[in-house]
Design a protein around this motif. Structure first.
Motif, PDB file in Angstrom:
ATOM      1  N   ARG A 126       0.719  -1.137   0.111  1.00 47.84           N
ATOM      2  CA  ARG A 126       0.123   0.088  -0.072  1.00 47.84           C
ATOM      3  C   ARG A 126       0.935   1.262   0.111  1.00 47.84           C
ATOM      4  O   ARG A 126       0.762   2.214  -0.650  1.00 47.84           O
ATOM      5  CB  ARG A 126      -0.998   0.018   1.339  1.00 47.84           C
ATOM      6  N   THR A 143       0.807   3.893  -3.058  1.00 50.05           N
ATOM      7  CA  THR A 143       0.239   5.427  -2.651  1.00 50.05           C
ATOM      8  C   THR A 143       1.435   6.192  -3.126  1.00 50.05           C
ATOM      9  O   THR A 143       1.087   7.351  -3.612  1.00 50.05           O
ATOM     10  CB  THR A 143      -0.161   5.518  -1.079  1.00 50.05           C
ATOM     11  N   ASP A 147       1.243   6.972  -6.543  1.00 54.75           N
ATOM     12  CA  ASP A 147       0.259   8.006  -7.089  1.00 54.75           C
ATOM     13  C   ASP A 147       0.369   9.461  -6.507  1.00 54.75           C
ATOM     14  O   ASP A 147       0.069  10.300  -7.203  1.00 54.75           O
ATOM     15  CB  ASP A 147      -0.979   7.552  -6.007  1.00 54.75           C
ATOM     16  N   ARG A 182      -1.601   8.334   3.971  1.00 49.28           N
ATOM     17  CA  ARG A 182      -2.661   8.086   3.114  1.00 49.28           C
ATOM     18  C   ARG A 182      -2.800   6.484   2.671  1.00 49.28           C
ATOM     19  O   ARG A 182      -4.034   5.969   2.457  1.00 49.28           O
ATOM     20  CB  ARG A 182      -2.252   8.841   1.833  1.00 49.28           C
ATOM     21  N   ALA A 183      -1.847   5.920   3.029  1.00 42.48           N
ATOM     22  CA  ALA A 183      -1.718   4.317   2.598  1.00 42.48           C
ATOM     23  C   ALA A 183      -2.505   3.741   3.824  1.00 42.48           C
ATOM     24  O   ALA A 183      -2.465   2.378   3.887  1.00 42.48           O
ATOM     25  CB  ALA A 183      -0.621   3.785   2.401  1.00 42.48           C
TER      26      ALA A 183
END
Length: 189
Positions: free
Chosen positions: A11, A15, A18, A36-37
């Protein structure tokens, strides 16, 4: 739904990819990535002993492999159709994000780490660009182009798309991207 801690490293990498696409290399912080992850910040350096540079290099490699897989899929339709579909997907990504999302591989390629860290992310970007070039060149060769011409077309296609994405993000306008697409599609026909 709670996420399992065992998938936290993946993750984090996803993330980070991204965030690279949106914010760039230097603005992507480990603290914000883990937040965020939904990953535990404390274990980040356990999974990524190389710190931010390792995370960004792995994120760049992941982004590169995702795009390579996308190219593999669309090129099965043939070069002209596949490239047109690939360009349409990029156009949609730009418009859907209101020009906020670009190519994470390009971000890793053009930014120098502000902390003077290793060039791992840039090197991962070089590997990704080379893989995309190879995949495109092989597709062009498969459709009858000479190897030297196929390599040149592949390089031009990647450079044109990356440049068009950057210009469209800067101007917040799809016109430059559309002009490049029109020329590329005309060239490939």
């Amino acid at each position: 739904m709670r996420r399992r801690p065992t998938d936290a490293p993946q993750r984090v990498i996803s993330t980070a990819a991204d965030m690279l696409a949106t914010y760039g290399l230097n603005a992507t912080s480990i603290r914000e990535v883990t937040k965020r992850a939904e990953a535990p910040f404390g274990s980040t350096y356990h999974h990524f002993p190389g710190g931010k540079q390792q995370v960004l290099a792995e994120a760049t490699a992941l982004a590169g492999s995702r795009i390579d897989a996308m190219l593999d899929e669309v090129l099965r339709e043939g070069v002209v159709s596949g490239v047109s579909r690939f360009l349409a997907l990029w156009r949609e990504r730009l418009l859907k994000s209101d020009f906020h999302v670009g190519c994470p591989v390009l971000a890793a390629a053009v930014e120098e780490p502000i902390d003077g860290g290793a060039d791992d992310a840039r090197e991962a970007a070089g590997v990704a660009f080379t893989a995309w070039e190879r995949r495109l060149a092989e597709a062009f060769i498969g459709e009858g182009h000479a190897p030297v011409q196929a390599q040149a077309l592949a390089t031009m296609l990647i450079a044109s798309v990356e440049g068009a994405v950057a210009i469209s993000r800067a101007t917040r306008d799809i016109a430059a991207f559309d002009r490049v697409v029109e020329r590329l599609e005309g060239l490939l026909r």
